[in-house]
Every structure is written in C-alpha cells, then in structure tokens.
Design a protein around this motif. Structure first.
Motif, PDB file in Angstrom:
ATOM      1  N   ALA A 114       6.247 131.032 -64.514  1.00 54.80           N
ATOM      2  CA  ALA A 114       5.444 132.258 -64.508  1.00 54.80           C
ATOM      3  C   ALA A 114       5.860 133.166 -63.361  1.00 54.80           C
TER       4      ALA A 114
ATOM      5  N   GLN B  94       2.336 138.169 -75.599  1.00 52.61           N
ATOM      6  CA  GLN B  94       2.119 139.616 -75.621  1.00 52.61           C
ATOM      7  C   GLN B  94       2.124 140.130 -77.051  1.00 52.61           C
TER       8      GLN B  94
ATOM      9  N   TRP C  82       2.024 137.277 -72.177  1.00 51.13           N
ATOM     10  CA  TRP C  82       1.118 138.291 -71.632  1.00 51.13           C
ATOM     11  C   TRP C  82       0.490 137.770 -70.348  1.00 51.13           C
ATOM     12  N   LYS C  83      -0.141 136.593 -70.444  1.00 51.02           N
ATOM     13  CA  LYS C  83      -0.685 135.943 -69.251  1.00 51.02           C
ATOM     14  C   LYS C  83      -0.862 134.457 -69.519  1.00 51.02           C
ATOM     15  N   ILE C  84      -1.092 133.726 -68.441  1.00 50.13           N
ATOM     16  CA  ILE C  84      -1.302 132.279 -68.521  1.00 50.13           C
ATOM     17  C   ILE C  84      -2.669 131.958 -67.948  1.00 50.13           C
TER      18      ILE C  84
ATOM     19  N   CYS D 174      -3.985 124.264 -69.443  1.00 52.46           N
ATOM     20  CA  CYS D 174      -3.538 125.650 -69.401  1.00 52.46           C
ATOM     21  C   CYS D 174      -3.396 126.196 -70.815  1.00 52.46           C
TER      22      CYS D 174
ATOM     23  N   THR E 239       2.311 125.979 -73.665  1.00 58.09           N
ATOM     24  CA  THR E 239       2.422 127.033 -72.655  1.00 58.09           C
ATOM     25  C   THR E 239       3.842 127.091 -72.105  1.00 58.09           C
TER      26      THR E 239
ATOM     27  N   VAL F 195       4.812 136.697 -64.768  1.00 52.31           N
ATOM     28  CA  VAL F 195       3.676 136.591 -65.684  1.00 52.31           C
ATOM     29  C   VAL F 195       2.423 136.242 -64.882  1.00 52.31           C
ATOM     30  N   PRO F 196       1.331 137.008 -65.024  1.00 51.86           N
ATOM     31  CA  PRO F 196       0.112 136.703 -64.265  1.00 51.86           C
ATOM     32  C   PRO F 196      -0.528 135.386 -64.706  1.00 51.86           C
ATOM     33  N   VAL F 197      -1.065 134.679 -63.722  1.00 53.12           N
ATOM     34  CA  VAL F 197      -1.760 133.407 -63.960  1.00 53.12           C
ATOM     35  C   VAL F 197      -3.212 133.581 -63.538  1.00 53.12           C
ATOM     36  N   GLU F 198      -4.141 133.229 -64.438  1.00 51.00           N
ATOM     37  CA  GLU F 198      -5.562 133.367 -64.151  1.00 51.00           C
ATOM     38  C   GLU F 198      -6.285 132.047 -64.397  1.00 51.00           C
TER      39      GLU F 198
END
Length: 383
Positions: free
Chosen positions: A354, A376, A335-337, A371, A325, A359-362
């Motif tokens: 991030a 993308q 794209w996202k983490i 993680c 990551t 970069v969005p983290v979810e």
C-alpha cells in the motif's frame, strides 16, 4: 439399453494433459492447456478499464508483479514465522477429509491458490497414512464455472467410486464457493454425476466452508506472490479462440521466472513440520468429531455492509481477507484498504504494498477479516 453414467462419460473425447509448471508430477497434475505462446498480459490500468467495461477477467492476464528485494525478504520471513501454523492447519484439514471421506479419494485443487495447499494435503496423507492420493489442479472461473472437461477427465481416469475433494487456499467473501456449488449442480443435471461441493481450505474467514483449518484471517505466505509460488503457472484463461471443445482451460507457464521460483521450497518448508503437528491435529479432530461447523456466510454479510456504507455499486469491487487484498494490490487498481488494526503482524506485506502504491489504509473495526481491499470504480462493471 440405456448407457450407464460412466459409459456416457467415457464417450467424451478430451485432450490428455501436457506437462506444465514447475511442480513434480508426483505432487500434482495440472489439467490446463499450455498457451504460453500467446501474448495475453495487459498493464494494470488497461486491464482494470477492460474488466470494468465488461471484458471478462479470464480473457486476459495481469502483468506479473516483480517484487522488490525487501518484499522477497518479507515473504521468506513470514514463511519462517508461519510454516508450523500452516502445517498444523494443513494437518487438521487432511484429518477432517479422511474422517469424512476415507482414503479412497481424489484431491482436486482450484488453480492456482489451491495448488500448493492440495500438494501439502497430499503429502501429509502420504506421510501419515502411507497412501498415495491422486491430486489434480483445475480451473474455476467466476461467471463461467469450473472446467467441465477437467472433471470429465478425472472421472474417466478414476471412475465414480473415489470421493472428489475440492481444495482451495482460503475463502474471501465466498464467491468461488458459490461457483463451485453451481458447477457441481450442473454436473449432476448434465451427466448424472453427484459431486460434493464441499471446499477444503486452510483458512475460512468468510465462514462459508465446512472443512477448514481455521476461521482466522491470517497470512498464508503463498498469497504474497503470484506464479513464482504457484508452480510458475499463470491465472487460468478461457477464451473461445484459444480453448477448443476438447481442451482444458488454458494457462501460461512462466519458465522465464525459473530463477525466482520458490514453489517447491515453499511446500518443502511447511511439510517438514508435519511430524511435529500430527498429534495436535489428531486431538483437534477428535474434539471436533461429530460437530458440523455452522456455515453462516458472515463474511458476505460484512461485505454487503461495506457496500452500503460506501455506496459501492458492484460488490465484486470489494475483496475481503488477506489473500484477496494482496491480489488487489498486486494486480488491480486499489481505491483504499481497510484493516482491523494497524499493528496486525499479518499485514506487514499489505502495508508495504500500500505504501509503495500510494494507497490509503484505514481502520475498519468489527470485520470478520483482518483486512479488505476496495478496487477503484471506473464507472463500469467489475470482476
């Protein structure tokens, strides 16, 4: 009379290694061709577009990330907090290697994340067993395999008797482990040389290695940086116009970053804890003696689940684990983490990167990893 395996191996003409990198030769010998004179760096967006359009990642290099002072402080803080834990896991791995293979062995780390781990294992064995183990670092490239010339050179130097132990930093979903197995199979078919494809790692969250310090996905600080914690050596390069039939795979030596180089202080800091962890590592090895760890490839199964859930066409766009990551954030277009939990202390540098890159983290609970970075998709293939 037919030639023996060693006689045939000795017939191959291979270039001798040239000095490259900032580590001492007593720690490691890089079997890499120095191609520092070639301009290979591409910006993140340009490189991402090229990779996803079908250009192999080994034909170019990312621009080296230049960390902020805040990020460097976080690296040193994480090293201070984790050095003893890394020393313990190094000792456990080293003891497992010795128990299984004895002391007549050669360490072969996979450049470049495996290099500092190979150095640490070598130093631990020297301290504990008073034996100097040869250590080489060689290239392995997904889709192209391990550097065959490097393996032949090692065999020419040491013969067939010493066991070769491959070393890396950590496992992600297990892709390199599969490349290693395929490369060892090829060596047997092509040269009659039987190599054990066991990959010794500090952390095996992907559950695809039999020799590991832990299966916990935690921060190994060398994952935070690039060449400045890996002997100032770039990622490895394999391109027909640069690498001849007698050459090793190539790499650049970033001498210009010498003032920022923490490669030797990194291994020195960890190695100083070896005397403190020896007894604990011995106890751990005794308890685990005779127990063969189950290789479940659970990490790969988790990644396939993410792939299906989000309709990601190419599994190579999914990079699980803290180390992978981090690489996504440092040199790809994320794209996202996904993270197991937002308050995980091992993810501070992930959160910082991030945030800096927008970069969005979810939260994605239930993973084998702490993680996972998602690259993308630009509508093409992928590394």
């Amino acid at each position: 009379m037919s030639l023996s395996v060693m006689d045939r191996i000795k017939q191959y003409e291979i270039q001798s290694p040239e000095p490259i990198g900032s580590y001492a030769a007593s720690d490691v010998i890089f079997l890499l061709k120095n191609i520092s004179h070639v301009d290979l760096e591409k910006g993140t967006g340009e490189r991402e577009q090229a990779i996803q359009s079908g250009v192999h990642y080994s034909e170019m290099l990312p621009v080296e990330y230049q960390p902020t002072s805040e990020y460097i402080k976080l690296f040193h803080k994480s090293l201070e907090q984790s050095a003893a834990r890394i020393a313990l896991h190094t000792a456990i791995v080293a003891e497992k290697i010795i128990e299984r293979r004895g002391l007549n062995l050669v360490l072969v780390s996979l450049a470049r994340a495996g290099t500092p781990v190979g150095i640490l294992i070598k130093r631990y064995i020297e301290l504990k067993y008073k034996v100097t183990i040869p250590h080489y670092s060689i290239s392995i490239i997904r889709g192209k395999g391990m550097d065959e010339n490097a393996l032949l050179y090692i065999l020419q130097q040491h013969g067939l008797e010493p066991a070769i132990q491959f070393v890396d930093g950590w496992t992600g979903k297990g892709a390199i482990r599969k490349v290693l197995k395929a490369s060892c199979d090829h060596m047997e078919q092509a040269y009659g040389v039987s190599l054990d494809d066991d990959l010794a790692v500090l952390a095996d969250p992907g559950q695809c290695s039999g020799t590991f310090g832990t299966r916990e996905d935690y921060l190994i600080p060398s994952a935070c940086l690039n060449s400045t914690v890996s002997g100032l050596v770039s990622r490895t390069v394999l391109r027909d116009d640069l690498i001849g039939p007698a050459d090793f795979h190539g790499a650049k030596w970033y001498r210009e970053w010498s003032s920022d180089d923490v490669s030797n202080p990194y291994v020195d800091t960890i190695a100083q804890y070896f005397p403190q962890v020896m007894e604990q590592a011995e106890i751990h090895t005794e308890i685990a003696s005779g127990i063969i760890p189950e290789i479940t490839w659970k990490g790969w199964q988790d990644i396939e689940s993410i792939q299906q859930s989000f309709g990601i066409a190419n599994i190579n766009l999914i990079k699980p684990g803290i180390g992978e990551t981090t690489r996504v954030l440092l040199r790809r277009v994320p794209w996202k983490i996904f993270v197991d939990r937002l308050e995980n202390p091992d993810l501070q540098h992930i959160m910082m990167l991030a945030r800096d890159r927008g970069v969005p983290v979810e939260v994605y609970p239930g993973l084998s990893y702490s993680c996972c970075g998602i690259i993308q998709s630009l509508g093409g293939g992928g590394e």
